[in-house]
Design a protein around this motif. Structure first.
Motif, PDB file in Angstrom:
ATOM      1  N   ARG A  25       6.780 -21.613 -13.503  1.00 53.04           N
ATOM      2  CA  ARG A  25       7.571 -20.319 -14.540  1.00 53.04           C
ATOM      3  C   ARG A  25       6.936 -19.853 -15.697  1.00 53.04           C
ATOM      4  N   LEU A  26       6.493 -18.869 -15.844  1.00 48.02           N
ATOM      5  CA  LEU A  26       5.787 -18.012 -16.595  1.00 48.02           C
ATOM      6  C   LEU A  26       7.095 -17.636 -17.744  1.00 48.02           C
ATOM      7  N   ALA A  27       6.368 -16.677 -18.580  1.00 41.42           N
ATOM      8  CA  ALA A  27       6.984 -16.573 -19.766  1.00 41.42           C
ATOM      9  C   ALA A  27       7.693 -15.367 -19.399  1.00 41.42           C
ATOM     10  N   ILE A  28       8.932 -15.898 -18.141  1.00 47.22           N
ATOM     11  CA  ILE A  28       9.578 -14.473 -17.662  1.00 47.22           C
ATOM     12  C   ILE A  28      11.587 -14.811 -18.481  1.00 47.22           C
ATOM     13  N   ILE A  53      13.334 -14.924 -10.101  1.00 47.07           N
ATOM     14  CA  ILE A  53      13.030 -15.312 -10.319  1.00 47.07           C
ATOM     15  C   ILE A  53      13.955 -16.578  -9.466  1.00 47.07           C
ATOM     16  N   PRO A  54      12.626 -17.911  -9.502  1.00 48.01           N
ATOM     17  CA  PRO A  54      12.112 -18.438  -8.033  1.00 48.01           C
ATOM     18  C   PRO A  54      13.854 -19.006  -8.608  1.00 48.01           C
ATOM     19  N   SER A  55      13.930 -19.791  -6.755  1.00 51.16           N
ATOM     20  CA  SER A  55      15.068 -20.849  -6.512  1.00 51.16           C
ATOM     21  C   SER A  55      14.209 -22.405  -6.653  1.00 51.16           C
ATOM     22  N   SER A  74       0.843  -1.200   0.414  1.00 45.89           N
ATOM     23  CA  SER A  74      -0.409  -0.320  -0.222  1.00 45.89           C
ATOM     24  C   SER A  74       0.701   1.304   0.193  1.00 45.89           C
ATOM     25  N   ASP A  75       2.417   1.264   0.193  1.00 41.86           N
ATOM     26  CA  ASP A  75       2.923   2.131   0.528  1.00 41.86           C
ATOM     27  C   ASP A  75       3.625   2.020  -0.951  1.00 41.86           C
ATOM     28  N   HIS A  76       3.635   1.529  -1.711  1.00 45.64           N
ATOM     29  CA  HIS A  76       4.073   1.090  -3.212  1.00 45.64           C
ATOM     30  C   HIS A  76       5.498   0.364  -2.883  1.00 45.64           C
ATOM     31  N   THR A  77       5.966  -0.160  -1.606  1.00 47.22           N
ATOM     32  CA  THR A  77       7.140  -1.039  -0.977  1.00 47.22           C
ATOM     33  C   THR A  77       6.888  -2.125  -2.211  1.00 47.22           C
ATOM     34  N   LEU A  78       8.053  -2.621  -2.871  1.00 45.61           N
ATOM     35  CA  LEU A  78       7.966  -3.912  -3.481  1.00 45.61           C
ATOM     36  C   LEU A  78       9.170  -5.099  -2.469  1.00 45.61           C
ATOM     37  N   MET A  79       7.697  -5.945  -2.679  1.00 43.92           N
ATOM     38  CA  MET A  79       8.080  -7.700  -1.344  1.00 43.92           C
ATOM     39  C   MET A  79       7.581  -8.618  -2.627  1.00 43.92           C
ATOM     40  N   ALA A  80       8.462  -9.135  -2.163  1.00 40.96           N
ATOM     41  CA  ALA A  80       9.322 -10.952  -2.653  1.00 40.96           C
ATOM     42  C   ALA A  80       8.283 -11.794  -2.252  1.00 40.96           C
ATOM     43  N   LEU A  81       6.939 -12.132  -2.958  1.00 39.10           N
ATOM     44  CA  LEU A  81       6.376 -13.001  -2.485  1.00 39.10           C
ATOM     45  C   LEU A  81       6.867 -14.892  -2.832  1.00 39.10           C
ATOM     46  N   ALA A  82       8.523 -15.033  -3.034  1.00 44.11           N
ATOM     47  CA  ALA A  82       8.507 -16.259  -3.319  1.00 44.11           C
ATOM     48  C   ALA A  82       9.954 -15.874  -2.961  1.00 44.11           C
ATOM     49  N   ASP A  83      11.246 -17.183  -2.350  1.00 45.06           N
ATOM     50  CA  ASP A  83      12.665 -17.079  -2.316  1.00 45.06           C
ATOM     51  C   ASP A  83      13.112 -17.214  -4.001  1.00 45.06           C
ATOM     52  N   GLY A  84      14.143 -16.792  -4.465  1.00 45.81           N
ATOM     53  CA  GLY A  84      14.694 -16.286  -5.514  1.00 45.81           C
ATOM     54  C   GLY A  84      15.692 -14.914  -5.711  1.00 45.81           C
ATOM     55  N   VAL A  85      16.269 -15.298  -6.899  1.00 39.93           N
ATOM     56  CA  VAL A  85      17.100 -14.046  -6.933  1.00 39.93           C
ATOM     57  C   VAL A  85      16.005 -13.112  -7.860  1.00 39.93           C
ATOM     58  N   VAL A  86      16.608 -11.709  -7.211  1.00 42.68           N
ATOM     59  CA  VAL A  86      16.123 -10.411  -8.003  1.00 42.68           C
ATOM     60  C   VAL A  86      16.759 -10.326  -9.331  1.00 42.68           C
TER      61      VAL A  86
END
Length: 91
Positions: free
Chosen positions: A85-88, A77-79, A55-67
């Motif tokens: 995995r989608l089309a990333i 990128i999930p570890s 809500s304060d425009h902070t970006l938070m990771a939803l899973a473990d992985g590499v930024v």
């Protein structure tokens, strides 16, 4: 003429606390689920795959992985191979 100032109130003495904004995890660094990637004012960086916009425009990771930063998007990128995995990988 007095050569010392009286006991009046001063105009100084007010200061706000720092907000500690900025990028907390850079591209290529490991992110745990729930860790903060960017604290920002407005949406300079936009959430991508497995990233939540708070809500304060902070970006938070939803899973473990590499930024990963792609333009103005931030992805994780999930570890864990069980995470779908989608089309990333097309970039």
């Amino acid at each position: 003429m007095a050569h010392k100032k009286g006991q009046g109130s001063t105009q100084n003495g007010r200061d706000s606390n720092p907000q500690f904004r900025g990028v907390k995890l850079f591209g290529g660094q490991e992110a745990k689920s729930g860790s903060i990637i960017v604290r920002q004012c407005g949406t300079r960086w936009k959430p991508g795959y497995l990233v939540k916009l708070c809500s304060d425009h902070t970006l938070m990771a939803l899973a473990d992985g590499v930024v990963r930063f792609r333009g103005r998007n931030v992805d994780i990128i999930p570890s864990d191979p069980a995470t779908p995995r989608l089309a990333i990988d097309r970039a």
